[in-house]
Design an enzyme around this catalytic site. Structure first.
Site, PDB file in Angstrom:
ATOM      1  N   GLY A 210      31.879  31.772  41.527  1.00  0.00           N
ATOM      2  CA  GLY A 210      31.074  32.558  40.616  1.00  0.00           C
ATOM      3  C   GLY A 210      31.533  32.515  39.185  1.00  0.00           C
ATOM      4  O   GLY A 210      32.098  31.521  38.706  1.00  0.00           O
ATOM      5  N   GLY A 212      33.547  34.077  35.712  1.00  0.00           N
ATOM      6  CA  GLY A 212      34.757  34.775  35.299  1.00  0.00           C
ATOM      7  C   GLY A 212      35.840  33.803  34.881  1.00  0.00           C
ATOM      8  O   GLY A 212      35.711  32.583  35.012  1.00  0.00           O
ATOM      9  N   ILE A 214      38.961  33.301  36.107  1.00  0.00           N
ATOM     10  CA  ILE A 214      39.606  32.541  37.187  1.00  0.00           C
ATOM     11  C   ILE A 214      38.665  31.478  37.753  1.00  0.00           C
ATOM     12  O   ILE A 214      39.072  30.317  37.895  1.00  0.00           O
ATOM     13  CB  ILE A 214      40.137  33.487  38.290  1.00  0.00           C
ATOM     14  CG1 ILE A 214      41.252  34.371  37.727  1.00  0.00           C
ATOM     15  CG2 ILE A 214      40.647  32.680  39.478  1.00  0.00           C
ATOM     16  CD1 ILE A 214      41.788  35.399  38.714  1.00  0.00           C
ATOM     17  N   GLU A 233      26.023  31.684  45.726  1.00  0.00           N
ATOM     18  CA  GLU A 233      25.033  32.706  45.396  1.00  0.00           C
ATOM     19  C   GLU A 233      24.694  32.659  43.915  1.00  0.00           C
ATOM     20  O   GLU A 233      23.569  32.912  43.514  1.00  0.00           O
ATOM     21  CB  GLU A 233      25.517  34.101  45.795  1.00  0.00           C
ATOM     22  CG  GLU A 233      26.745  34.592  45.068  1.00  0.00           C
ATOM     23  CD  GLU A 233      27.177  35.975  45.527  1.00  0.00           C
ATOM     24  OE1 GLU A 233      26.879  36.356  46.666  1.00  0.00           O
ATOM     25  OE2 GLU A 233      27.836  36.675  44.740  1.00  0.00           O
ATOM     26  N   GLY A 331      28.424  39.598  47.647  1.00  0.00           N
ATOM     27  CA  GLY A 331      28.415  38.689  48.783  1.00  0.00           C
ATOM     28  C   GLY A 331      29.791  38.340  49.295  1.00  0.00           C
ATOM     29  O   GLY A 331      29.940  37.439  50.138  1.00  0.00           O
ATOM     30  N   LYS A 356      46.708  44.075  33.318  1.00  0.00           N
ATOM     31  CA  LYS A 356      46.932  43.334  32.073  1.00  0.00           C
ATOM     32  C   LYS A 356      48.251  43.686  31.390  1.00  0.00           C
ATOM     33  O   LYS A 356      48.911  42.828  30.812  1.00  0.00           O
ATOM     34  CB  LYS A 356      45.765  43.574  31.115  1.00  0.00           C
ATOM     35  CG  LYS A 356      44.475  42.875  31.526  1.00  0.00           C
ATOM     36  CD  LYS A 356      43.379  43.098  30.494  1.00  0.00           C
ATOM     37  CE  LYS A 356      42.107  42.365  30.909  1.00  0.00           C
ATOM     38  NZ  LYS A 356      41.011  42.571  29.927  1.00  0.00           N
TER      39      LYS A 356
END
Length: 426
Positions: A210, A212, A214, A233, A331, A356
């Site tokens: 997805g 982001g 990472i 997805e 998901g 962080k």
């Protein structure tokens, strides 16, 4: 049928389209960037709503502020647009697995009104939901009213996300650039995690990944891989680079050879332009992309998902940050189970070892009371931080505890061992 003439008959001003919404109707909109801003603005201006509900997911706009007896706003996945409003009690959250949303909406809604942004009509009278298919395409087939917002900036994509003019109640035109995803800042920690995950991926694997920092780092580390398939997805911006590097071919797929399948896309204009009339992409409803049985059929599926914290058992909380509800299940659990059932399947949970400011470990002995479990200990496979990859599947609780402490931040390892001994895990 003369589609152009019929189109002009159905084209109205936003307030005229919103007037088709009746008392008690349930209004359903797709997730970003398929939300129709013009229609939602017109809905907000309505002063005569009563007993209506608005179902939204991953929204970017502040919720419509009306008394709940007029319009109750229900989120199916919290995001920046409605997270604060949920905490303030103005929005409610509906728990779900992403693949269940079409059936869930069918069960709990009636007198459905679908509102969505679409690409301009083609010569055969079809509009494309473009960046979306998600739950909106299947629920539109059962809708009493379909209101469309035609936007020339919405890419025309192919798949099961087409709506014909004959199905449309009314439409407006509102040509404005689509909402774009902010470019995540990839840190050195992200790059380390990306490299660890890339080492777990083989040429010919099928990926679910997805948006982001990472995931971007993972895809950057996959450019030298070959014959990758994308069964996901969400289509993120960085996937364009994997295509251009030659890493993605989708030729190992028996179901949609040569095609990436997904249920929505969210990125920048670069991604939207890449998707426009691109036959290499096929949009599917979420009950197909995220169905556990479909995922389990994908040989070599690798599911990559982020989490907020992981406990010694391997349970993953990917929804709540401290006392605040942050998102929802999405998901993640479905792909975790599907990957577990698939031949050569691997499920990867990734997270930074600390917050962080490095003051709190995200590998924890146990979750605080009230913490939701997104991925079960029985479904977790790999957990990856910037300190390495812990293989949990097939490991005992004590073995898992040791593995997880090894990938925690070094300054927390002694404390984690102490807690593990108190719990009888070491």
């Amino acid at each position: 049928m003369n589609y152009e003439r019929e189109y002009l008959k159905k084209r109205v001003q936003p307030h005229q389209a919103a007037a088709f919404i009746r008392e008690g109707d349930d209004i359903i909109v797709p997730l970003i960037p398929g939300e129709p801003p013009g229609l939602l603005d017109a809905l907000e201006k309505r002063t005569d709503l009563k007993g209506n509900r608005l179902f939204q997911m991953l929204t970017a706009r502040p919720p419509i502020a009306k008394p709940p007896e007029q319009l109750k706003v229900i989120s199916m996945f919290l995001s920046g647009g409605d997270r604060k409003s949920f905490h303030d009690g103005q929005v409610d959250l509906l728990p779900n697995h992403f693949s269940d949303v079409p059936q869930l909406l069918e069960e709990i809604t009636s007198e459905r009104v679908v509102m969505a942004t679409v690409s301009p009509m083609d010569e055969n009278g079809y509009f494309s939901l473009g960046t979306n298919c998600d739950y909106i395409a299947p629920i539109a087939k059962q809708a009493k009213t379909i209101l469309l917002e035609v936007n020339q900036y919405m890419p025309r994509t192919f798949g099961l996300n087409q709506i014909h003019l004959s199905e449309v109640t009314s439409l407006i035109e509102n040509h404005q650039p689509l909402l774009e995803a902010p470019s995540p800042v990839v840190t050195e920690k992200d790059e380390k995690i990306g490299r660890f995950i890339a080492e777990l991926i083989q040429d010919g694997d099928s990926l679910q990944i997805g948006f982001g920092a990472i995931p971007n780092a993972v895809m950057e580390s996959l450019k030298n891989h070959r014959n990758l398939n994308i069964f996901t997805e969400m289509i993120p911006d960085k996937l364009v680079d994997l295509y251009k590097s030659g890493a993605v071919t989708n030729m190992g797929r028996s179901d949609y050879p040569g095609k990436t399948t997904a249920t929505f896309a969210f990125g920048t204009r670069r991604l939207y332009d890449f998707l426009h009339e691109n036959q290499q992409f096929f949009m599917l409803p979420v009950h197909e992309t995220n169905h556990i049985c479909r995922i389990a059929q994908m040989d070599g599926i690798v599911a990559i998902n982020a989490s907020i914290e992981v406990d010694f058992l391997g349970q993953c909380n990917s929804e709540k940050a401290g006392p605040l509800y942050w998102s929802s299940s999405g998901g993640q659990a479905e792909f975790g189970i599907g990957a577990r059932l698939a031949k050569r399947g691997r499920g990867i949970i990734c997270l930074h070892a600390t917050t962080k400011d490095e003051q709190i470990s995200k590998i924890v002995p146990a979750f605080a009371p009230g913490t939701p479990i997104t991925t079960s200990k029985n479904d977790v496979d790999y957990v990856v931080t910037e300190y390495g990859a812990a293989k949990l599947r097939g490991k005992t609780i004590r073995e898992r505890t040791k593995e997880l402490i090894q990938i925690a931040h070094p300054k927390f390892r002694e404390e984690l061992r102490f807690e593990a001994k108190k719990m009888g895990y070491l």
